[in-house]
Design a protein around this motif. Structure first.
Motif, PDB file in Angstrom:
ATOM      1  N   ALA A 209       0.827  -1.208   0.000  1.00  0.00           N
ATOM      2  CA  ALA A 209       0.000   0.000   0.000  1.00  0.00           C
ATOM      3  C   ALA A 209       0.863   1.261   0.000  1.00  0.00           C
ATOM      4  O   ALA A 209       0.528   2.253  -0.669  1.00  0.00           O
ATOM      5  CB  ALA A 209      -0.924  -0.001   1.215  1.00  0.00           C
ATOM      6  N   TYR A 210       1.954   1.242   0.753  1.00  0.00           N
ATOM      7  CA  TYR A 210       2.850   2.400   0.808  1.00  0.00           C
ATOM      8  C   TYR A 210       3.404   2.725  -0.567  1.00  0.00           C
ATOM      9  O   TYR A 210       3.375   3.875  -1.023  1.00  0.00           O
ATOM     10  CB  TYR A 210       4.001   2.131   1.783  1.00  0.00           C
ATOM     11  N   VAL A 211       3.906   1.696  -1.266  1.00  0.00           N
ATOM     12  CA  VAL A 211       4.496   1.917  -2.583  1.00  0.00           C
ATOM     13  C   VAL A 211       3.424   2.328  -3.595  1.00  0.00           C
ATOM     14  O   VAL A 211       3.633   3.237  -4.406  1.00  0.00           O
ATOM     15  CB  VAL A 211       5.239   0.660  -3.063  1.00  0.00           C
ATOM     16  N   ALA A 212       2.281   1.649  -3.552  1.00  0.00           N
ATOM     17  CA  ALA A 212       1.200   1.983  -4.485  1.00  0.00           C
ATOM     18  C   ALA A 212       0.740   3.421  -4.304  1.00  0.00           C
ATOM     19  O   ALA A 212       0.491   4.136  -5.274  1.00  0.00           O
ATOM     20  CB  ALA A 212       0.030   1.019  -4.289  1.00  0.00           C
ATOM     21  N   ASP A 213       0.633   3.856  -3.052  1.00  0.00           N
ATOM     22  CA  ASP A 213       0.234   5.229  -2.767  1.00  0.00           C
ATOM     23  C   ASP A 213       1.300   6.208  -3.245  1.00  0.00           C
ATOM     24  O   ASP A 213       0.992   7.251  -3.823  1.00  0.00           O
ATOM     25  CB  ASP A 213      -0.008   5.379  -1.264  1.00  0.00           C
ATOM     26  N   LEU A 214       2.541   5.865  -3.017  1.00  0.00           N
ATOM     27  CA  LEU A 214       3.664   6.714  -3.424  1.00  0.00           C
ATOM     28  C   LEU A 214       3.658   6.951  -4.931  1.00  0.00           C
ATOM     29  O   LEU A 214       3.931   8.057  -5.406  1.00  0.00           O
ATOM     30  CB  LEU A 214       4.980   6.048  -3.007  1.00  0.00           C
ATOM     31  N   LEU A 215       3.293   5.913  -5.689  1.00  0.00           N
ATOM     32  CA  LEU A 215       3.329   5.988  -7.147  1.00  0.00           C
ATOM     33  C   LEU A 215       1.942   6.155  -7.769  1.00  0.00           C
ATOM     34  O   LEU A 215       1.773   6.033  -8.985  1.00  0.00           O
ATOM     35  CB  LEU A 215       4.005   4.738  -7.706  1.00  0.00           C
ATOM     36  N   SER A 216       0.954   6.441  -6.914  1.00  0.00           N
ATOM     37  CA  SER A 216      -0.410   6.779  -7.359  1.00  0.00           C
ATOM     38  C   SER A 216      -1.055   5.680  -8.202  1.00  0.00           C
ATOM     39  O   SER A 216      -1.649   5.952  -9.256  1.00  0.00           O
ATOM     40  CB  SER A 216      -0.405   8.108  -8.135  1.00  0.00           C
ATOM     41  N   VAL A 217      -0.937   4.449  -7.728  1.00  0.00           N
ATOM     42  CA  VAL A 217      -1.600   3.319  -8.374  1.00  0.00           C
ATOM     43  C   VAL A 217      -2.622   2.740  -7.391  1.00  0.00           C
ATOM     44  O   VAL A 217      -2.266   2.407  -6.271  1.00  0.00           O
ATOM     45  CB  VAL A 217      -0.595   2.220  -8.778  1.00  0.00           C
ATOM     46  N   PRO A 218      -3.886   2.636  -7.762  1.00  0.00           N
ATOM     47  CA  PRO A 218      -4.882   2.071  -6.850  1.00  0.00           C
ATOM     48  C   PRO A 218      -4.568   0.614  -6.532  1.00  0.00           C
ATOM     49  O   PRO A 218      -4.119  -0.141  -7.406  1.00  0.00           O
ATOM     50  CB  PRO A 218      -6.203   2.212  -7.617  1.00  0.00           C
ATOM     51  N   ALA A 219      -4.800   0.228  -5.273  1.00  0.00           N
ATOM     52  CA  ALA A 219      -4.497  -1.133  -4.841  1.00  0.00           C
ATOM     53  C   ALA A 219      -5.648  -1.696  -4.025  1.00  0.00           C
ATOM     54  O   ALA A 219      -6.234  -1.003  -3.190  1.00  0.00           O
ATOM     55  CB  ALA A 219      -3.211  -1.165  -4.027  1.00  0.00           C
ATOM     56  N   VAL A 220      -5.947  -2.964  -4.282  1.00  0.00           N
ATOM     57  CA  VAL A 220      -6.993  -3.696  -3.575  1.00  0.00           C
ATOM     58  C   VAL A 220      -6.343  -4.888  -2.873  1.00  0.00           C
ATOM     59  O   VAL A 220      -5.435  -5.519  -3.433  1.00  0.00           O
ATOM     60  CB  VAL A 220      -8.076  -4.182  -4.559  1.00  0.00           C
ATOM     61  N   PHE A 221      -6.824  -5.195  -1.672  1.00  0.00           N
ATOM     62  CA  PHE A 221      -6.223  -6.251  -0.862  1.00  0.00           C
ATOM     63  C   PHE A 221      -7.273  -7.310  -0.560  1.00  0.00           C
ATOM     64  O   PHE A 221      -8.286  -7.018   0.080  1.00  0.00           O
ATOM     65  CB  PHE A 221      -5.642  -5.665   0.425  1.00  0.00           C
ATOM     66  N   VAL A 222      -7.023  -8.532  -1.032  1.00  0.00           N
ATOM     67  CA  VAL A 222      -7.953  -9.645  -0.846  1.00  0.00           C
ATOM     68  C   VAL A 222      -7.246 -10.693   0.001  1.00  0.00           C
ATOM     69  O   VAL A 222      -6.243 -11.282  -0.437  1.00  0.00           O
ATOM     70  CB  VAL A 222      -8.388 -10.246  -2.191  1.00  0.00           C
TER      71      VAL A 222
END
Length: 269
Positions: A209-222
């Motif tokens: 989540a940290y990296v995805a947020d840093l690079l502005s990519v939406p992330a879903v966690f299942v």
């Protein structure tokens, strides 16, 4: 088309789109980040993905493994951190997860990341073995920095990408996810997890989540529950006993999620 040519084409297309255009078009480039081989292989089979044996898209020498292919209208990449070269075990934990996420985003330019995997669950929060949760929030529970503001940085609380329609239409459970680099739970971790109001705990989510947020990519966690952390059985024993059956449940849930995403834009999720 060679896998490298597919990546170059996807990268060029992404570079020519504005953020608004990306959000309003159907998701086409899906990236899975999955820690363990046992969690990844059922999905590799399900989506008929091919292993990239060349591995030239990543830095030479890293053990990361990429699978790629097309499923319906989606280009799918699945990347796992591979095995430790010396010990031969899965590269679990936050360090490998953050590195592989960063490199994969840079090279593959995904529209959406799905971090799928197993987790511990808390019966006090309503979790049972085999349950599959979509994480609403993620945070760390083992980065203790007792200095004002640094303490919040250590926790690193973030909202995951919101998918209210997906959760409702697929009748999926939701809960908060707490991440740490240990499978067991110390008293300090227990207190932090409680403060995070977590239903499930894992070893990768908050780092991704940290990296995805840093690079502005939406992330879903299942996350599928293999063991009940506040239950009666030892975590390690319960995890091993339930891994195969819970991975099958994860496979079914993720397939539903991917089928739902197909043909939809981010705002429709």
């Amino acid at each position: 088309m060679a896998p490298t040519d597919e990546i170059i084409g996807a990268t060029a297309a992404a570079a020519n789109m504005t953020e608004a255009e990306e959000r309003s078009r159907p998701v086409s480039n899906l990236l899975f980040i999955i820690a363990m081989q046992a969690e990844a292989l059922p999905l590799v089979t399900k989506f008929q993905l091919t292993e990239d044996t060349d591995r030239s898209i990543f830095t030479k020498g890293v053990p990361w493994v990429r699978y790629y292919g097309n499923y319906k209208d989606l280009q799918i990449n699945l990347v796992r951190p591979g095995k430790d070269p010396s010990l031969g075990v899965d590269n679990v934990g936050t360090i490998s997860a953050s590195l592989v996420t960063y490199a994969s985003i840079q090279v593959l330019k995904p529209d959406l990341i799905i971090n799928a995997g197993t987790s511990g669950g808390f019966k006090a929060k309503g979790a049972s073995v085999g349950d599959v949760f979509v994480a609403t929030d993620v945070a760390f529970h083992d980065r203790r920095i007792p200095i004002p503001v640094f303490d919040l940085y250590g926790i690193g609380a973030r909202r995951s990408f919101s998918t209210p329609n997906l959760v409702k239409d697929l009748n999926l459970k939701e809960g908060k996810l707490s991440t740490g680099d240990s499978l067991d739970m110390s008293p300090h971790d227990a207190a932090a997890i409680s403060a995070n109001d977590a239903t499930v705990k894992d070893m990768e989510g908050a780092a991704i989540a940290y990296v995805a947020d840093l690079l502005s990519v939406p992330a879903v966690f299942v996350k599928a529950v293999t063991d009940i952390v506040d239950g009666e059985k030892p975590t390690t024993e319960e995890f091993v006993d339930n891994l195969a059956s819970v991975t099958a449940a994860l496979d079914r849930a993720v397939t539903q999620v991917v089928d739902y995403i197909n043909g939809k834009c981010l705002s429709e999720l």
